[in-house]
Design a protein around this motif. Structure first.
Motif, PDB file in Angstrom:
ATOM      1  N   ASP A 189       0.809  -1.221   0.120  1.00  0.00           N
ATOM      2  CA  ASP A 189       0.010   0.176  -0.107  1.00  0.00           C
ATOM      3  C   ASP A 189       0.726   1.238   0.008  1.00  0.00           C
ATOM      4  N   VAL A 190       1.949   1.286   0.490  1.00  0.00           N
ATOM      5  CA  VAL A 190       2.947   2.305   0.593  1.00  0.00           C
ATOM      6  C   VAL A 190       3.474   2.732  -0.807  1.00  0.00           C
ATOM      7  N   CYS A 191       3.742   1.810  -1.633  1.00  0.00           N
ATOM      8  CA  CYS A 191       4.167   2.150  -2.846  1.00  0.00           C
ATOM      9  C   CYS A 191       2.960   2.438  -3.797  1.00  0.00           C
ATOM     10  N   LYS A 192       1.936   1.983  -3.516  1.00  0.00           N
ATOM     11  CA  LYS A 192       0.643   2.128  -4.225  1.00  0.00           C
ATOM     12  C   LYS A 192       0.381   3.859  -3.943  1.00  0.00           C
ATOM     13  N   SER A 193       0.513   4.218  -2.733  1.00  0.00           N
ATOM     14  CA  SER A 193       0.034   5.582  -2.328  1.00  0.00           C
ATOM     15  C   SER A 193       1.165   6.538  -2.680  1.00  0.00           C
ATOM     16  N   VAL A 194       2.606   6.324  -3.031  1.00  0.00           N
ATOM     17  CA  VAL A 194       3.450   7.148  -3.409  1.00  0.00           C
ATOM     18  C   VAL A 194       3.590   7.362  -4.966  1.00  0.00           C
ATOM     19  N   THR A 195       3.259   6.060  -5.584  1.00  0.00           N
ATOM     20  CA  THR A 195       3.576   6.072  -7.073  1.00  0.00           C
ATOM     21  C   THR A 195       2.331   6.364  -7.749  1.00  0.00           C
ATOM     22  N   GLY A 196       1.138   5.987  -7.072  1.00  0.00           N
ATOM     23  CA  GLY A 196      -0.215   5.976  -7.890  1.00  0.00           C
ATOM     24  C   GLY A 196      -0.378   4.854  -8.732  1.00  0.00           C
ATOM     25  N   ALA A 242       3.979   7.782   4.767  1.00  0.00           N
ATOM     26  CA  ALA A 242       3.375   9.036   5.380  1.00  0.00           C
ATOM     27  C   ALA A 242       2.898   8.361   6.721  1.00  0.00           C
ATOM     28  N   ASN A 243       2.556   6.990   6.749  1.00  0.00           N
ATOM     29  CA  ASN A 243       1.963   6.445   7.927  1.00  0.00           C
ATOM     30  C   ASN A 243       3.059   6.031   9.365  1.00  0.00           C
ATOM     31  N   ASN A 244       4.532   6.309   8.698  1.00  0.00           N
ATOM     32  CA  ASN A 244       5.501   6.030   9.623  1.00  0.00           C
ATOM     33  C   ASN A 244       6.628   6.939   9.273  1.00  0.00           C
ATOM     34  N   PRO A 245       6.416   8.231   9.608  1.00  0.00           N
ATOM     35  CA  PRO A 245       7.470   9.549   9.107  1.00  0.00           C
ATOM     36  C   PRO A 245       8.607   9.290   9.793  1.00  0.00           C
ATOM     37  N   ASP A 246       8.854   8.396  10.817  1.00  0.00           N
ATOM     38  CA  ASP A 246      10.171   8.086  11.563  1.00  0.00           C
ATOM     39  C   ASP A 246      10.689   6.856  10.948  1.00  0.00           C
ATOM     40  N   GLY A 247      10.289   6.386  10.048  1.00  0.00           N
ATOM     41  CA  GLY A 247      10.775   4.930   9.251  1.00  0.00           C
ATOM     42  C   GLY A 247      12.276   5.232   8.653  1.00  0.00           C
ATOM     43  N   PRO A 248      12.736   4.154   8.234  1.00  0.00           N
ATOM     44  CA  PRO A 248      13.959   4.318   7.768  1.00  0.00           C
ATOM     45  C   PRO A 248      14.247   4.722   6.281  1.00  0.00           C
ATOM     46  N   LEU A 249      13.178   4.811   5.709  1.00  0.00           N
ATOM     47  CA  LEU A 249      13.205   5.123   4.182  1.00  0.00           C
ATOM     48  C   LEU A 249      12.817   6.562   3.824  1.00  0.00           C
ATOM     49  N   GLU A 250      13.572   7.333   3.068  1.00  0.00           N
ATOM     50  CA  GLU A 250      13.243   8.457   2.589  1.00  0.00           C
ATOM     51  C   GLU A 250      13.093   8.865   1.090  1.00  0.00           C
ATOM     52  N   LEU A 251      11.953   9.415   0.747  1.00  0.00           N
ATOM     53  CA  LEU A 251      11.806   9.497  -0.672  1.00  0.00           C
ATOM     54  C   LEU A 251      12.772  10.997  -0.993  1.00  0.00           C
ATOM     55  N   CYS A 252      13.629  10.804  -2.006  1.00  0.00           N
ATOM     56  CA  CYS A 252      14.483  11.912  -2.417  1.00  0.00           C
ATOM     57  C   CYS A 252      14.107  12.493  -3.680  1.00  0.00           C
ATOM     58  N   LEU A 279      13.781  10.784  -7.327  1.00  0.00           N
ATOM     59  CA  LEU A 279      15.252  10.272  -7.560  1.00  0.00           C
ATOM     60  C   LEU A 279      15.509   8.878  -7.140  1.00  0.00           C
ATOM     61  N   MET A 280      15.419   8.505  -5.824  1.00  0.00           N
ATOM     62  CA  MET A 280      15.409   7.547  -5.237  1.00  0.00           C
ATOM     63  C   MET A 280      15.162   7.190  -4.036  1.00  0.00           C
ATOM     64  N   LEU A 281      15.007   6.288  -3.358  1.00  0.00           N
ATOM     65  CA  LEU A 281      14.550   5.988  -1.938  1.00  0.00           C
ATOM     66  C   LEU A 281      16.031   5.768  -1.288  1.00  0.00           C
ATOM     67  N   ASP A 282      16.241   6.730  -0.096  1.00  0.00           N
ATOM     68  CA  ASP A 282      17.554   6.428   0.640  1.00  0.00           C
ATOM     69  C   ASP A 282      17.196   5.761   1.989  1.00  0.00           C
ATOM     70  N   ASP A 283      17.870   4.901   2.475  1.00  0.00           N
ATOM     71  CA  ASP A 283      17.848   4.414   3.810  1.00  0.00           C
ATOM     72  C   ASP A 283      18.643   4.915   4.681  1.00  0.00           C
ATOM     73  N   LYS A 284      18.053   5.443   5.687  1.00  0.00           N
ATOM     74  CA  LYS A 284      18.709   6.417   7.042  1.00  0.00           C
ATOM     75  C   LYS A 284      19.608   5.217   7.666  1.00  0.00           C
TER      76      LYS A 284
END
Length: 147
Positions: free
Chosen positions: A29-36, A65-75, A84-89
């Motif tokens: 569901d996260v990929c679906k919500s980000v990419t449409g 968006a439901n886990n804003p402190d999660g490890p992945l960031e959309l760059c 551009l990419m997803l970056d792992d904190k």
């Protein structure tokens, strides 16, 4: 360096130096919500195998968006807003979404399996010959963080 796996935008170039460590069609569901998109082709690279130039032109926001402190960031590009990419904190992986992040899909390896398929979502189970899992492929393990 010339790489068949390069993406980004006119302001920030993203280049892979190695093959993906995981390459799947994601049904989460996260990929679906980000990419449409109904499903999303996602390729994981070891953290140091995918780089951005210049990295300081990337804005970062939570991927989930439901886990804003999660490890992945959309760059995204600070100039044009391109994904551009997803970056792992935690510096384990960096992620490419070929059809969204400026890659030449004809040069990118096809996804090898379906991840996060859930039959309760009301659409048929994929039957394209690739394995279908409720999570990552069973042998997948997160790499150690980069130094």
């Amino acid at each position: 360096m010339t790489s068949p796996y390069s993406g980004g935008c006119e302001h920030v170039k993203i280049v892979a130096t190695e093959e993906p460590i995981d390459n799947h069609e994601c049904h989460c569901d996260v990929c679906k919500s980000v990419t449409g998109q109904h499903t999303t082709h996602v390729a994981f690279f070891n953290y140091t195998d995918l780089s951005a130039d210049p990295e300081d032109k990337m804005n970062r926001q939570p991927f989930n968006a439901n886990n804003p402190d999660g490890p992945l960031e959309l760059c995204t590009c600070s100039e044009c807003g391109a994904a551009l990419m997803l970056d792992d904190k935690q510096k384990r992986i960096r992620v490419a979404v070929p059809n969204v992040m400026g890659y030449d899909d004809s040069k990118f390896p096809a996804a090898t399996y379906h991840a996060f398929y859930d039959d309760s979502k009301g659409y048929p189970k994929p039957d394209d010959g690739r394995p279908v899992y409720e999570a990552f492929r069973p042998e997948f393990s997160w790499p150690s963080p980069a130094a």
